[in-house]
Motif scaffolding. Structure first.
Motif, PDB file in Angstrom:
ATOM      1  N   UNK A  50       0.835  -1.206   0.000  1.00 38.75           N
ATOM      2  CA  UNK A  50       0.000   0.000   0.000  1.00 38.75           C
ATOM      3  C   UNK A  50       0.875   1.264   0.000  1.00 38.75           C
ATOM      4  N   UNK A  51       1.884   1.313   0.856  1.00 38.22           N
ATOM      5  CA  UNK A  51       2.768   2.485   0.936  1.00 38.22           C
ATOM      6  C   UNK A  51       3.529   2.673  -0.377  1.00 38.22           C
ATOM      7  N   UNK A  52       4.016   1.574  -0.952  1.00 39.10           N
ATOM      8  CA  UNK A  52       4.750   1.661  -2.211  1.00 39.10           C
ATOM      9  C   UNK A  52       3.830   2.164  -3.327  1.00 39.10           C
ATOM     10  N   UNK A  53       2.619   1.641  -3.391  1.00 42.40           N
ATOM     11  CA  UNK A  53       1.652   2.061  -4.429  1.00 42.40           C
ATOM     12  C   UNK A  53       1.323   3.541  -4.324  1.00 42.40           C
ATOM     13  N   UNK A  54       1.132   4.009  -3.101  1.00 45.30           N
ATOM     14  CA  UNK A  54       0.828   5.436  -2.914  1.00 45.30           C
ATOM     15  C   UNK A  54       1.995   6.311  -3.376  1.00 45.30           C
ATOM     16  N   UNK A  55       3.205   5.927  -3.016  1.00 41.85           N
ATOM     17  CA  UNK A  55       4.371   6.722  -3.399  1.00 41.85           C
ATOM     18  C   UNK A  55       4.637   6.633  -4.904  1.00 41.85           C
ATOM     19  N   UNK A  56       4.347   5.491  -5.514  1.00 43.34           N
ATOM     20  CA  UNK A  56       4.569   5.321  -6.956  1.00 43.34           C
ATOM     21  C   UNK A  56       3.676   6.244  -7.776  1.00 43.34           C
ATOM     22  N   UNK A  57       2.578   6.691  -7.208  1.00 41.22           N
ATOM     23  CA  UNK A  57       1.646   7.580  -7.917  1.00 41.22           C
ATOM     24  C   UNK A  57       2.041   9.053  -7.831  1.00 41.22           C
ATOM     25  N   UNK A  58       3.015   9.367  -6.979  1.00 38.42           N
ATOM     26  CA  UNK A  58       3.454  10.759  -6.834  1.00 38.42           C
ATOM     27  C   UNK A  58       4.220  11.155  -8.097  1.00 38.42           C
ATOM     28  N   UNK A  59       3.760  12.190  -8.790  1.00 35.06           N
ATOM     29  CA  UNK A  59       4.461  12.600 -10.009  1.00 35.06           C
ATOM     30  C   UNK A  59       5.856  13.133  -9.695  1.00 35.06           C
ATOM     31  N   UNK A  60       6.776  12.848 -10.575  1.00 31.49           N
ATOM     32  CA  UNK A  60       8.155  13.326 -10.484  1.00 31.49           C
ATOM     33  C   UNK A  60       8.898  12.861  -9.229  1.00 31.49           C
ATOM     34  N   UNK A  61       8.466  11.764  -8.628  1.00 29.10           N
ATOM     35  CA  UNK A  61       9.188  11.226  -7.480  1.00 29.10           C
ATOM     36  C   UNK A  61      10.430  10.493  -7.992  1.00 29.10           C
ATOM     37  N   UNK A  62      11.568  10.879  -7.499  1.00 33.37           N
ATOM     38  CA  UNK A  62      12.833  10.269  -7.942  1.00 33.37           C
ATOM     39  C   UNK A  62      12.843   8.778  -7.596  1.00 33.37           C
ATOM     40  N   UNK A  63      13.352   7.938  -8.506  1.00 30.40           N
ATOM     41  CA  UNK A  63      13.418   6.494  -8.236  1.00 30.40           C
ATOM     42  C   UNK A  63      14.142   6.147  -6.935  1.00 30.40           C
ATOM     43  N   UNK A  64      15.140   6.946  -6.568  1.00 33.72           N
ATOM     44  CA  UNK A  64      15.866   6.713  -5.321  1.00 33.72           C
ATOM     45  C   UNK A  64      14.920   6.833  -4.127  1.00 33.72           C
ATOM     46  N   UNK A  65      14.067   7.823  -4.154  1.00 45.01           N
ATOM     47  CA  UNK A  65      13.105   8.008  -3.054  1.00 45.01           C
ATOM     48  C   UNK A  65      12.072   6.896  -3.045  1.00 45.01           C
ATOM     49  N   UNK A  66      11.644   6.446  -4.226  1.00 49.20           N
ATOM     50  CA  UNK A  66      10.655   5.371  -4.310  1.00 49.20           C
ATOM     51  C   UNK A  66      11.241   4.056  -3.805  1.00 49.20           C
ATOM     52  N   UNK A  67      12.516   3.803  -4.103  1.00 51.39           N
ATOM     53  CA  UNK A  67      13.168   2.573  -3.649  1.00 51.39           C
ATOM     54  C   UNK A  67      13.191   2.468  -2.139  1.00 51.39           C
ATOM     55  N   UNK A  68      13.182   3.596  -1.456  1.00 53.10           N
ATOM     56  CA  UNK A  68      13.200   3.581   0.006  1.00 53.10           C
ATOM     57  C   UNK A  68      11.954   2.896   0.569  1.00 53.10           C
ATOM     58  N   UNK A  69      10.882   2.821  -0.201  1.00 50.64           N
ATOM     59  CA  UNK A  69       9.645   2.200   0.260  1.00 50.64           C
ATOM     60  C   UNK A  69       9.530   0.728  -0.145  1.00 50.64           C
ATOM     61  N   UNK A  70      10.567   0.180  -0.749  1.00 44.58           N
ATOM     62  CA  UNK A  70      10.557  -1.243  -1.107  1.00 44.58           C
ATOM     63  C   UNK A  70      10.817  -2.129   0.104  1.00 44.58           C
ATOM     64  N   UNK A  71      11.575  -1.636   1.066  1.00 44.46           N
ATOM     65  CA  UNK A  71      11.972  -2.462   2.194  1.00 44.46           C
ATOM     66  C   UNK A  71      10.962  -2.492   3.328  1.00 44.46           C
ATOM     67  N   UNK A  72      10.293  -1.393   3.554  1.00 46.03           N
ATOM     68  CA  UNK A  72       9.283  -1.366   4.612  1.00 46.03           C
ATOM     69  C   UNK A  72       8.244  -0.296   4.305  1.00 46.03           C
ATOM     70  N   UNK A  73       7.155  -0.355   5.027  1.00 47.72           N
ATOM     71  CA  UNK A  73       6.006   0.496   4.706  1.00 47.72           C
ATOM     72  C   UNK A  73       6.194   1.955   5.088  1.00 47.72           C
ATOM     73  N   UNK A  74       7.221   2.256   5.842  1.00 46.51           N
ATOM     74  CA  UNK A  74       7.446   3.632   6.278  1.00 46.51           C
ATOM     75  C   UNK A  74       8.833   4.084   5.848  1.00 46.51           C
ATOM     76  N   UNK A  75       9.015   5.368   5.771  1.00 43.74           N
ATOM     77  CA  UNK A  75      10.323   5.913   5.442  1.00 43.74           C
ATOM     78  C   UNK A  75      11.279   5.596   6.597  1.00 43.74           C
ATOM     79  N   UNK A  76      12.515   5.262   6.286  1.00 46.49           N
ATOM     80  CA  UNK A  76      13.487   4.847   7.306  1.00 46.49           C
ATOM     81  C   UNK A  76      13.680   5.899   8.394  1.00 46.49           C
ATOM     82  N   UNK A  77      13.555   7.165   8.051  1.00 47.73           N
ATOM     83  CA  UNK A  77      13.715   8.234   9.032  1.00 47.73           C
ATOM     84  C   UNK A  77      12.640   8.245  10.097  1.00 47.73           C
ATOM     85  N   UNK A  78      11.504   7.624   9.829  1.00 46.44           N
ATOM     86  CA  UNK A  78      10.433   7.584  10.830  1.00 46.44           C
ATOM     87  C   UNK A  78      10.496   6.332  11.699  1.00 46.44           C
TER      88      UNK A  78
END
Length: 167
Positions: A50-78
């Motif tokens: 769900x988290x990955x799908x939501x982030x994948x829909x964000x226009x112009x999101x850099x692939x590096x930022x999207x990859x951060x959501x492959x490992x877990x549902x939340x951003x690592x900083x949180x």
């Protein structure tokens, strides 16, 4: 006159070069064919999907930022215990919140061989470490998990086969 030095090693002397494990892995560049043999697919599901799908829909999101959501549902900083942190929730729901980390932990527990797990801090290093420690303590025969601060102990001769730290 320009003199140089030429060295040719027809064979790799064992004390100088590590043995490539697992056996059968060619000592070559990790091209697509080799990577396909080495990598295991892990399907995202539940909250991680769900988290990955939501982030994948964000226009112009850099692939590096999207990859951060492959490992877990939340951003690592949180991932922390403090206010607004998701650490307790993720550790209680690893299977749906961090399925890749769960798969890695299950493999280490199942095979019981010394393993090196590399995860960037921005991709969930701390979460992977905690998931691995959780799996290690719940294993039939518990084992140690080394952090980056314990690198010397992990590589020490008395831990050659994971006697103290399995990963």
């Amino acid at each position: 006159l320009d003199e140089g030095f030429l060295s040719c090693l027809a064979l790799k002397p064992q004390p100088l070069f590590p043995i490539c494990r697992p056996e059968g892995i060619p000592e070559t560049k990790l091209l697509a064919k080799v990577l396909k043999q080495l990598c295991r697919r892990v399907s995202l599901h539940g909250e991680s999907l769900h988290a990955y799908s939501l982030k994948a829909q964000v226009p112009d999101l850099a692939p590096v930022r999207l990859r951060a959501y492959c490992n877990m549902c939340a951003y690592a900083g949180s991932y922390h215990d403090g206010r607004g942190g998701c650490k307790p929730y993720i550790l209680q729901n690893v299977r749906t919140c961090a399925p890749k980390f769960q798969a890695i932990a299950e493999e280490v527990v199942r095979f019981r061989k010394k393993a090196l797990i590399l995860v960037a801090r921005g991709s969930g290093y701390r979460a992977m470490f905690d998931v691995m420690r959780q799996a290690a303590s719940a294993a039939k025969s518990p084992f140690g998990v080394a952090s980056m601060e314990q690198l010397a102990e992990f590589n020490a001769p008395d831990n050659l086969r994971g006697e103290r730290f399995l990963c």
